[in-house]
Structures are given as C-alpha cells and as structure tokens.
Motif scaffolding. Structure first.
Motif, PDB file in Angstrom:
ATOM      1  N   LYS A 248       0.824  -1.206   0.000  1.00 52.60           N
ATOM      2  CA  LYS A 248       0.000   0.000   0.000  1.00 52.60           C
ATOM      3  C   LYS A 248       0.862   1.261   0.000  1.00 52.60           C
ATOM      4  N   ASP A 249       1.946   1.242   0.778  1.00 52.96           N
ATOM      5  CA  ASP A 249       2.843   2.397   0.809  1.00 52.96           C
ATOM      6  C   ASP A 249       3.471   2.617  -0.565  1.00 52.96           C
ATOM      7  N   HIS A 250       3.863   1.520  -1.228  1.00 48.21           N
ATOM      8  CA  HIS A 250       4.435   1.616  -2.577  1.00 48.21           C
ATOM      9  C   HIS A 250       3.422   2.202  -3.557  1.00 48.21           C
ATOM     10  N   PHE A 251       2.172   1.750  -3.475  1.00 51.55           N
ATOM     11  CA  PHE A 251       1.133   2.252  -4.369  1.00 51.55           C
ATOM     12  C   PHE A 251       0.797   3.711  -4.070  1.00 51.55           C
ATOM     13  N   HIS A 252       0.848   4.103  -2.805  1.00 50.12           N
ATOM     14  CA  HIS A 252       0.590   5.507  -2.466  1.00 50.12           C
ATOM     15  C   HIS A 252       1.648   6.416  -3.093  1.00 50.12           C
ATOM     16  N   LYS A 253       2.903   5.993  -3.074  1.00 50.91           N
ATOM     17  CA  LYS A 253       3.965   6.799  -3.679  1.00 50.91           C
ATOM     18  C   LYS A 253       3.773   6.916  -5.191  1.00 50.91           C
ATOM     19  N   ILE A 254       3.382   5.801  -5.822  1.00 48.95           N
ATOM     20  CA  ILE A 254       3.160   5.830  -7.277  1.00 48.95           C
ATOM     21  C   ILE A 254       1.971   6.725  -7.618  1.00 48.95           C
ATOM     22  N   SER A 255       0.848   6.517  -6.941  1.00 52.06           N
ATOM     23  CA  SER A 255      -0.366   7.276  -7.264  1.00 52.06           C
ATOM     24  C   SER A 255      -0.208   8.764  -6.981  1.00 52.06           C
ATOM     25  N   THR A 256       0.510   9.108  -5.917  1.00 52.39           N
ATOM     26  CA  THR A 256       0.730  10.527  -5.614  1.00 52.39           C
ATOM     27  C   THR A 256       1.585  11.191  -6.685  1.00 52.39           C
ATOM     28  N   THR A 257       2.636  10.498  -7.101  1.00 56.18           N
ATOM     29  CA  THR A 257       3.521  11.043  -8.142  1.00 56.18           C
ATOM     30  C   THR A 257       2.782  11.238  -9.460  1.00 56.18           C
ATOM     31  N   LEU A 258       2.023  10.238  -9.883  1.00 54.82           N
ATOM     32  CA  LEU A 258       1.323  10.324 -11.163  1.00 54.82           C
ATOM     33  C   LEU A 258       0.196  11.353 -11.132  1.00 54.82           C
ATOM     34  N   SER A 259      -0.558  11.407 -10.035  1.00 54.46           N
ATOM     35  CA  SER A 259      -1.686  12.336  -9.973  1.00 54.46           C
ATOM     36  C   SER A 259      -1.244  13.790  -9.934  1.00 54.46           C
ATOM     37  N   LYS A 260      -0.053  14.054  -9.408  1.00 54.42           N
ATOM     38  CA  LYS A 260       0.444  15.431  -9.339  1.00 54.42           C
ATOM     39  C   LYS A 260       1.093  15.887 -10.647  1.00 54.42           C
ATOM     40  N   ASN A 261       1.623  14.946 -11.431  1.00 54.30           N
ATOM     41  CA  ASN A 261       2.394  15.307 -12.623  1.00 54.30           C
ATOM     42  C   ASN A 261       1.666  15.058 -13.931  1.00 54.30           C
ATOM     43  N   HIS A 262       0.481  14.445 -13.892  1.00 54.01           N
ATOM     44  CA  HIS A 262      -0.228  14.135 -15.133  1.00 54.01           C
ATOM     45  C   HIS A 262      -1.722  14.385 -14.941  1.00 54.01           C
ATOM     46  N   ALA A 263      -2.371  14.812 -16.031  1.00 57.96           N
ATOM     47  CA  ALA A 263      -3.806  15.093 -15.991  1.00 57.96           C
ATOM     48  C   ALA A 263      -4.619  13.829 -16.234  1.00 57.96           C
ATOM     49  N   ILE A 264      -4.128  12.935 -17.075  1.00 61.24           N
ATOM     50  CA  ILE A 264      -4.851  11.703 -17.408  1.00 61.24           C
ATOM     51  C   ILE A 264      -3.892  10.526 -17.280  1.00 61.24           C
ATOM     52  N   VAL A 265      -4.313   9.498 -16.600  1.00 59.75           N
ATOM     53  CA  VAL A 265      -3.544   8.260 -16.473  1.00 59.75           C
ATOM     54  C   VAL A 265      -4.382   7.140 -17.075  1.00 59.75           C
ATOM     55  N   VAL A 266      -3.782   6.387 -17.995  1.00 57.13           N
ATOM     56  CA  VAL A 266      -4.465   5.280 -18.661  1.00 57.13           C
ATOM     57  C   VAL A 266      -3.935   3.980 -18.077  1.00 57.13           C
ATOM     58  N   ILE A 267      -4.843   3.129 -17.624  1.00 56.60           N
ATOM     59  CA  ILE A 267      -4.470   1.865 -17.013  1.00 56.60           C
ATOM     60  C   ILE A 267      -5.307   0.764 -17.633  1.00 56.60           C
ATOM     61  N   GLU A 268      -4.788  -0.447 -17.595  1.00 56.76           N
ATOM     62  CA  GLU A 268      -5.453  -1.567 -18.260  1.00 56.76           C
ATOM     63  C   GLU A 268      -6.258  -2.386 -17.276  1.00 56.76           C
ATOM     64  N   ASN A 269      -7.374  -2.920 -17.760  1.00 59.58           N
ATOM     65  CA  ASN A 269      -8.158  -3.876 -16.986  1.00 59.58           C
ATOM     66  C   ASN A 269      -7.569  -5.258 -17.221  1.00 59.58           C
ATOM     67  N   LEU A 270      -6.781  -5.740 -16.263  1.00 56.36           N
ATOM     68  CA  LEU A 270      -6.060  -6.994 -16.451  1.00 56.36           C
ATOM     69  C   LEU A 270      -6.969  -8.215 -16.408  1.00 56.36           C
ATOM     70  N   ASP A 271      -8.223  -8.052 -16.012  1.00 50.59           N
ATOM     71  CA  ASP A 271      -9.133  -9.202 -16.013  1.00 50.59           C
ATOM     72  C   ASP A 271      -9.352  -9.734 -17.423  1.00 50.59           C
ATOM     73  N   ASP A 272      -9.245  -8.859 -18.416  1.00 47.21           N
ATOM     74  CA  ASP A 272      -9.484  -9.255 -19.810  1.00 47.21           C
ATOM     75  C   ASP A 272      -8.241  -9.073 -20.668  1.00 47.21           C
ATOM     76  N   ALA A 273      -7.056  -9.102 -20.065  1.00 49.35           N
ATOM     77  CA  ALA A 273      -5.831  -8.897 -20.841  1.00 49.35           C
ATOM     78  C   ALA A 273      -5.626 -10.060 -21.798  1.00 49.35           C
TER      79      ALA A 273
END
Length: 372
Positions: A248-273
C-alpha cells in the motif's frame, strides 16, 4: 464539491478500555449473528424480509431477557449500527451486488461503529472521547480536516485503531497539468510508464515473501489449534500484514507522483488482458487483486487534483511476454505505450470501456461525425 476522506490512527488504550472494546465488539457480533439467524428463518419460511426500522425493537426485547442482559453494557448506538450493517448486506443481496450474508467470526473484522453525536475529538491533546470508554489516546500522524460523520473502532493483530470519516466542501478542482501517460501493471514488482519510468517495489519485499512461504509451510506441519499452531499463525498474519502495508505504501507513492504530474492516467483492466496468454488464471487473478488498490488510489487522487483515470482493455495479441525481470523495462514500456495509444483512441473516438475497443466515427450527411 463534497470531498469524503478517511483518517485512521492507532489507539493507545489502557487495559480496562481494551477489555471494554473486546466486549463491545463481541456484543456487535452477537447482535449481527442473532438477527441474521432470525432473518434466515424468515427467508426459509417464505416470509418477507424485515427491514431495519422493524429490527431495531428487537434490541429492547433482547436486553430485557435475563440471559442477554449483558448487552446493556455496550452502547446502544453501536448495536444499532450493527443491525444497519445487516440491513445493508441484505439490500446488496436483493440488488444482486453480493451473495447471502455470512455470520461474523471472532477474530475477523472485530469492529464497532459510532455515530458522531456523542463523540468528542481533542486533537491538541491527541485523544478522542467515545461513549462508555472515556478519553482514549491515539497516535496522531496528521491533522483532521472536515466534519466527522462516523467513527469506527477496529482491531487487527491485537492492536486497536480508530477510523474517522469526514466530509468537507471544497472548490471544484482543475488540473495544473496537461500530459497523458500510460501505465503497465502486468509486473507488480516493476510498474512501468509509457515514458520509461520504472517504479520498483521495495528491495526487502522478495525476502519477506520467501519468509512468508517458509512460515506457511511450518504452519501446515503443526497440529491445528495447538499452542504452537496458534503462535505460528500469528507469525504468518504479522508477515501478511507487513507485506500488505509495504504494498500500500508503494502504491501511495506511485499514485501521488502520477496524480500530481499528469492530468490523465491510462491503465489496463487486467481481467481481460489478451497479451498475457502464458499467465494461468490464478496468476491473472492475483495480479488483478494486487493492482485494485493502485487503481482505487489513482481514481480518487486524480479526482481531487482535477485529473481523470481511464481504464482500457489492451488487445494486442502480437505482444508476448519475454522477460519478467524487474530490472528490465523493455516489455513493460511496450505494453505501456500500447495502453496509452488505446487511451488516446478511447478519448478521441468516444470509446466505451464496456465495448473493449473504441467506437468508430463515420461522417454523417451534415458533416458531423457519428459514433457507430
């Protein structure tokens, strides 16, 4: 807009308060399970479900009985909240959002919830006043903003925590960034972006996971419910909790960095990869469960910063995983670029996530593009 936010702190109760909290959690569990048994009997007899406003008088009846008079030691508010939780579980069942409610077990989700009428918070002295518990100190890690709506006390690994849900009126956010980035989460140990940025997990995590596997093997060899089995189970649970907190701490660091530096983040739904054909279903399910927390954090943090999270279904069948080395980002960068391209297509062509591909646009007779 209204921003809902939760704050969680570890409590520092004295022995008398710990005994009372265990008793309160047991009372809530008893009320929930007894009401569930009665509702199940009603269900089997073909009668209609009894809603909360008709279940609430049951508490008065139970407290008047001598064998259940001990329920009066617990605050009435938390017992009422327990019945509301059961009512919500049945509403989820009727709406087909969940299966039939299951009984609560001791040691799992030991918690009780207060409304805010009789709760007082003293942030300056790092303490909170709870009904029939008095003032309880907590470890303050940050200041609380907004109006407190409810307070939940829970126990995990013999430690007690308090969670406060707040609401605050804030201005409509507007993103200060204009960039768009793709994120590949197929390798949980090395999450890669389309601009070749790697987010490596903590170096000590693989060692802890190997230790967890060894301790699980030791647990299986011990006699169930023996003293050594209980000690080993606590050790396994502590390792699981430690690994979960690190993730969770690792994900918080990633999400904080991306949300502050980018307006749109595109992520994949791995259930149907479709570009991960060599993964067994169990592995795909594990990766999907691990990245759910990252998606959840990205969603609300981008929303708070005026950004947007776009979920796509990457369908490049030509890509095949050739390396899962956490130090190599070539495959991850390729997938992140493909995910970013799919995100551009979805936004530009009016695609929908449920379709799995962007909708085509055909020019109409009046010159206006129409999605088909």
């Amino acid at each position: 807009m209204i921003r809902r936010q939760a704050y969680k702190f570890q409590l520092k109760p004295n022995p008398e308060q710990i005994a009372s909290m265990k008793s309160f959690a047991g009372a809530c569990r008893f009320v929930y399970n007894r009401a569930l048994t009665m509702q199940s009997d009603i269900w089997r007899n073909g009668d209609r479900y009894i809603p909360y406003n008709k279940m609430a008088p049951w508490l008065v009846e139970w407290k008047s009985q001598e064998e259940m008079s001990w329920l009066s030691n617990a605050p009435s508010q938390i017992l009422q909240q327990s019945l509301k939780d059961l009512d919500k579980a049945f509403n989820n069942l009727f709406s087909r959002r969940a299966t039939f409610p299951s009984p609560k077990k001791k040691g799992k989700n030991d918690a009780f919830r207060y409304p805010t009428q009789r709760v007082k918070l003293d942030e300056g002295n790092e303490r909170i006043q709870l009904p029939k518990l008095g003032w309880v100190r907590y470890r303050k890690s940050r200041s609380i903003t907004g109006v407190i709506k409810n307070v939940t006390v829970s126990m995990k690994l013999d430690k007690w925590y308090v969670s406060l849900q707040t609401e605050a009126e804030v201005d409509e956010p507007s993103s200060q960034q204009s960039s768009m980035i793709g994120l590949d989460t197929s390798n949980i140990e090395c999450i890669t972006t389309s601009d070749s940025t790697d987010f490596l997990s903590q170096a000590s995590l693989p060692k802890m996971e190997r230790s967890l596997e060894k301790n699980i093997k030791r647990l299986r060899k011990k006699k169930r419910f023996s003293s050594n089995w209980v000690k080993q189970r606590h050790k396994v649970n502590r390792l699981l909790n430690r690994i979960s907190n690190m993730r969770k701490d690792h994900f918080h660091k990633i999400s904080t960095t991306l949300s502050k530096n980018h307006a749109i983040v595109v992520i994949e739904n791995l259930d149907d990869a479709t570009s991960l054909p060599k993964h067994p279903k169990s592995t795909k399910r594990f990766i999907s469960n691990e990245t759910y927390e990252l998606k959840r954090q990205l969603d609300y943090k981008l929303n708070w910063n005026g950004g947007e999270l776009v979920t796509v279904r990457e369908r490049d069948d030509n890509l095949r995983p050739f390396s899962y080395d956490a130090t190599s980002n070539h495959y991850g960068k390729l997938r992140a670029e493909r995910i970013l391209a799919a995100g551009h297509a979805v936004i530009a062509c009016g695609g929908a996530e449920l379709l799995g591909h962007p909708m085509k646009q055909e020019p109409s007779e009046d010159g206006i593009s129409t999605a088909i």
